[in-house]
Motif scaffolding. Structure first.
Motif, PDB file in Angstrom:
ATOM      1  N   ARG A 385       0.825  -1.188   0.000  1.00  0.00           N
ATOM      2  CA  ARG A 385       0.000   0.000   0.000  1.00  0.00           C
ATOM      3  C   ARG A 385       0.868   1.250   0.000  1.00  0.00           C
ATOM      4  O   ARG A 385       1.955   1.260   0.580  1.00  0.00           O
ATOM      5  CB  ARG A 385      -0.912   0.036   1.228  1.00  0.00           C
ATOM      6  CG  ARG A 385      -2.019  -1.009   1.221  1.00  0.00           C
ATOM      7  CD  ARG A 385      -2.981  -0.754   2.367  1.00  0.00           C
ATOM      8  NE  ARG A 385      -2.338  -0.938   3.666  1.00  0.00           N
ATOM      9  CZ  ARG A 385      -2.917  -0.631   4.841  1.00  0.00           C
ATOM     10  NH1 ARG A 385      -4.134  -0.117   4.851  1.00  0.00           N
ATOM     11  NH2 ARG A 385      -2.291  -0.833   5.966  1.00  0.00           N
ATOM     12  N   THR A 387       1.689   5.122   1.311  1.00  0.00           N
ATOM     13  CA  THR A 387       1.658   5.607   2.689  1.00  0.00           C
ATOM     14  C   THR A 387       1.433   7.109   2.736  1.00  0.00           C
ATOM     15  O   THR A 387       1.811   7.846   1.824  1.00  0.00           O
ATOM     16  CB  THR A 387       2.979   5.293   3.411  1.00  0.00           C
ATOM     17  OG1 THR A 387       4.058   5.871   2.669  1.00  0.00           O
ATOM     18  CG2 THR A 387       3.194   3.804   3.538  1.00  0.00           C
ATOM     19  N   TRP A 388       0.789   7.560   3.818  1.00  0.00           N
ATOM     20  CA  TRP A 388       0.697   8.982   4.123  1.00  0.00           C
ATOM     21  C   TRP A 388       1.875   9.331   5.015  1.00  0.00           C
ATOM     22  O   TRP A 388       2.070   8.722   6.064  1.00  0.00           O
ATOM     23  CB  TRP A 388      -0.611   9.296   4.841  1.00  0.00           C
ATOM     24  CG  TRP A 388      -1.838   9.111   4.008  1.00  0.00           C
ATOM     25  CD1 TRP A 388      -2.742   8.090   4.074  1.00  0.00           C
ATOM     26  CD2 TRP A 388      -2.299   9.971   2.973  1.00  0.00           C
ATOM     27  NE1 TRP A 388      -3.743   8.264   3.140  1.00  0.00           N
ATOM     28  CE2 TRP A 388      -3.505   9.406   2.450  1.00  0.00           C
ATOM     29  CE3 TRP A 388      -1.828  11.154   2.419  1.00  0.00           C
ATOM     30  CZ2 TRP A 388      -4.221   9.996   1.411  1.00  0.00           C
ATOM     31  CZ3 TRP A 388      -2.548  11.751   1.389  1.00  0.00           C
ATOM     32  CH2 TRP A 388      -3.727  11.172   0.903  1.00  0.00           C
ATOM     33  N   ALA A 447      -4.701   3.663   1.695  1.00  0.00           N
ATOM     34  CA  ALA A 447      -3.311   3.956   2.024  1.00  0.00           C
ATOM     35  C   ALA A 447      -3.100   3.816   3.522  1.00  0.00           C
ATOM     36  O   ALA A 447      -4.027   3.886   4.320  1.00  0.00           O
ATOM     37  CB  ALA A 447      -2.934   5.370   1.569  1.00  0.00           C
ATOM     38  N   ALA A 448      -1.847   3.609   3.889  1.00  0.00           N
ATOM     39  CA  ALA A 448      -1.512   3.403   5.294  1.00  0.00           C
ATOM     40  C   ALA A 448      -0.649   4.544   5.795  1.00  0.00           C
ATOM     41  O   ALA A 448       0.018   5.241   5.033  1.00  0.00           O
ATOM     42  CB  ALA A 448      -0.759   2.081   5.459  1.00  0.00           C
ATOM     43  N   ARG A 449      -0.673   4.745   7.105  1.00  0.00           N
ATOM     44  CA  ARG A 449       0.305   5.625   7.723  1.00  0.00           C
ATOM     45  C   ARG A 449       1.659   4.931   7.699  1.00  0.00           C
ATOM     46  O   ARG A 449       1.762   3.721   7.513  1.00  0.00           O
ATOM     47  CB  ARG A 449      -0.101   5.924   9.175  1.00  0.00           C
ATOM     48  CG  ARG A 449      -1.266   6.897   9.270  1.00  0.00           C
ATOM     49  CD  ARG A 449      -0.815   8.295   8.938  1.00  0.00           C
ATOM     50  NE  ARG A 449      -1.915   9.240   9.044  1.00  0.00           N
ATOM     51  CZ  ARG A 449      -1.813  10.527   8.762  1.00  0.00           C
ATOM     52  NH1 ARG A 449      -0.660  11.004   8.343  1.00  0.00           N
ATOM     53  NH2 ARG A 449      -2.841  11.324   8.862  1.00  0.00           N
ATOM     54  N   VAL A 450       2.707   5.705   7.915  1.00  0.00           N
ATOM     55  CA  VAL A 450       4.056   5.142   7.860  1.00  0.00           C
ATOM     56  C   VAL A 450       4.195   3.980   8.836  1.00  0.00           C
ATOM     57  O   VAL A 450       4.762   2.936   8.516  1.00  0.00           O
ATOM     58  CB  VAL A 450       5.101   6.235   8.171  1.00  0.00           C
ATOM     59  CG1 VAL A 450       6.493   5.622   8.231  1.00  0.00           C
ATOM     60  CG2 VAL A 450       5.063   7.316   7.114  1.00  0.00           C
ATOM     61  N   ASP A 452       1.972   1.993   9.777  1.00  0.00           N
ATOM     62  CA  ASP A 452       1.104   0.875   9.433  1.00  0.00           C
ATOM     63  C   ASP A 452       1.653   0.065   8.265  1.00  0.00           C
ATOM     64  O   ASP A 452       1.072  -0.937   7.876  1.00  0.00           O
ATOM     65  CB  ASP A 452      -0.295   1.384   9.039  1.00  0.00           C
ATOM     66  CG  ASP A 452      -1.015   1.994  10.221  1.00  0.00           C
ATOM     67  OD1 ASP A 452      -0.686   1.608  11.356  1.00  0.00           O
ATOM     68  OD2 ASP A 452      -1.884   2.854  10.011  1.00  0.00           O
ATOM     69  N   ARG A 453       2.753   0.532   7.677  1.00  0.00           N
ATOM     70  CA  ARG A 453       3.258  -0.108   6.467  1.00  0.00           C
ATOM     71  C   ARG A 453       3.797  -1.506   6.765  1.00  0.00           C
ATOM     72  O   ARG A 453       4.455  -1.726   7.787  1.00  0.00           O
ATOM     73  CB  ARG A 453       4.362   0.758   5.865  1.00  0.00           C
ATOM     74  CG  ARG A 453       4.758   0.345   4.460  1.00  0.00           C
ATOM     75  CD  ARG A 453       5.607   1.427   3.826  1.00  0.00           C
ATOM     76  NE  ARG A 453       5.960   1.070   2.465  1.00  0.00           N
ATOM     77  CZ  ARG A 453       6.455   1.927   1.603  1.00  0.00           C
ATOM     78  NH1 ARG A 453       6.637   3.171   1.933  1.00  0.00           N
ATOM     79  NH2 ARG A 453       6.766   1.541   0.389  1.00  0.00           N
TER      80      ARG A 453
END
Length: 474
Positions: A385, A387-388, A447-450, A452-453
């Motif tokens: 995914r 990432t934000w 998208a995931a947060r950093v 959550d990657r």
């Protein structure tokens, strides 16, 4: 998920399909568009003669069909697309409006413009290069804008010997990426735009592919507007009052109106409306009943999304350009604070505290940027995914999450639910230039947060949708 290809064509009528092309530099977008125009006999003879002469001067053995869309002098000199080129063509089944978008990263803003109203986005990939950064960027744009259908065209398949294994790998990589970005319907076609393979006519050089051609897909894909089934939304463009002036010749056959006539003109962006139904006028919250739906061809009992009409109400309420007439069962709440995803289109960066204008439909409000909650990193790396990531500013072509404080309340929908009335643009209040394109509410992008990657080395799951070529290509 493969897009449905069973849309019946109404006898004696042709539906309109809006499409856009996207892809990296030199993937052959303009050549594909030129091939579509040429093979559907949509090119005027004098235009084709000019293209053939220019091609001959360049030492080419055949007409360079890309010249049919690359109209700017700089485009022809460099052999690239810079501006969005709109082309129109028609087949016995359907009418098309096509936006040929540029591939360079600095022109991603033009891709956003061209794709914003598209029913189908055609993403081109060079068979020799496969999925690249611009593929991810353009597919992210398609996901953010909620383009209903995505078509992957694996172009230049002739340069890899019409290799099925190469096509399968690219299609699988694209399916994984599409699922990671939250894209629903995709379809993949192997193509040689230069040779005409699988563009309008089926190629004998790809016997392993049994799906439709590009034109076949475009003619059959379901184009039923999703907005028709949504809640009623009607941004008011103008208040219609009789002027007692002689009517123009073109209006001689329109219904006569008296001095008390008062109507509200605009385009229905979503849903349906019938006479006798109650509506609410936002942001004021006044209620009224629809007593008439007028058009130049006469009154209607019912109208639906996509139609431009004049609505008459039973009450003389304070209603003007910029207001929104909505269904009473699920109206959007007018808000002074808006959170949304923005594609930044300006050369100068956007920072917290910037003052600008927010245009939503026909309404405009002054606003200030209260916060930037992150920017989208499209480099998937080893994850599945995007990432934000943290950001204190947005630069040209960046995609970010913003918090805006408005001077006047605006009835903005969630973009996931209402594509038209959930969209807004950011405008420079000094010179009127468009600075960004926004989508209100939670991002439609998966998208995931950093933090959550997935960990590096985690293999993405194999695609299970029918767009996976190993599961069949229908």
């Amino acid at each position: 998920m493969t897009a449905p290809l069973t849309k019946p064509i109404a006898p004696g009528g042709r539906t309109l399909l809006r499409l856009a092309t996207a892809g990296s530099v030199d993937d052959g977008k303009s050549t594909l568009v030129g091939r579509l125009l040429y093979d559907t006999n949509s090119v005027l003879s004098d235009t084709l003669d000019h293209v053939e002469k220019v091609s001959k001067r360049r030492g080419l053995e055949r007409a360079d069909l890309a010249l049919l869309t690359d109209g700017l002098r700089a485009e022809r000199e460099q052999g690239i697309t810079i501006d969005v080129a709109y082309r129109y063509f028609t087949t016995p089944a359907r009418k098309f409006i096509l936006a040929d978008c540029p591939g360079h990263v600095q022109y991603t803003r033009n891709t956003v413009t061209g794709s914003s109203t598209a029913d189908v986005i055609i993403v081109l990939v060079d068979a020799r290069a496969g999925v690249v950064e611009q593929t991810r960027r353009h597919l992210a744009v398609a996901s953010l804008l909620r383009v209903p259908h995505v078509l992957l065209v694996v172009n230049k398949i002739d340069l890899v010997g019409y290799d099925e294994a190469i096509f399968n790998k690219i299609a699988t990589d694209f399916a994984v990426l599409a699922r990671a970005l939250g894209v629903g319907e995709t379809h993949c076609i192997p193509v040689s735009a230069l040779e005409g393979d699988n563009v309008v006519t089926r190629s004998t050089k790809t016997p392993w592919y049994d799906g439709p051609t590009v034109l076949g897909f475009l003619e059959a894909v379901d184009d039923t507007p999703t907005a028709v089934g949504a809640e009623f939304r009607f941004p008011v463009q103008q208040v219609i009052r009789p002027q007692h002036a002689p009517r123009a010749p073109w209006a001689a056959s329109t219904p006569a109106v008296d001095g008390d006539y008062r109507g509200y003109a605009g385009k229905i962006e979503a849903g349906r409306i019938r006479t006798g139904e109650e509506v609410v006028v936002l942001p004021r919250g006044s209620h009224a009943t629809v007593v008439g739906i007028d058009t130049p061809d006469g009154p209607l009992v019912e109208a639906a999304a996509g139609q431009s009409v004049i609505i008459r109400l039973d009450a003389d309420i304070d209603l003007s350009r910029g207001d929104l007439v909505a269904a009473t069962d699920a109206p959007p709440a007018p808000a002074r604070e808006v959170t949304g995803t923005v594609c930044w289109l300006a050369e100068r960066p956007l920072t917290v505290g910037a003052r600008l204008l927010v245009q939503h439909g026909t309404a405009i409000s002054k606003a200030i940027v209260a916060g930037i909650d992150g920017a989208l990193d499209l480099d998937l790396g080893d994850g599945t995914r995007p990432t934000w990531v943290s950001a204190d500013r947005l630069g040209l072509n960046d995609i970010g999450r913003l918090r805006l404080k408005l001077a006047s309340p605006l009835p903005i929908d969630n973009y996931r639910e209402h594509r038209s009335t959930g969209a807004f643009i950011l405008v420079d209040e000094a010179d009127g230039w468009t600075l960004g394109a926004g989508m209100a509410g939670p991002s439609s992008l998966a998208a995931a947060r950093v933090d959550d990657r997935p960990n590096p080395g985690t293999a993405p799951a194999a695609p299970t949708s029918s767009s996976d070529p190993e599961r069949g290509r229908s």
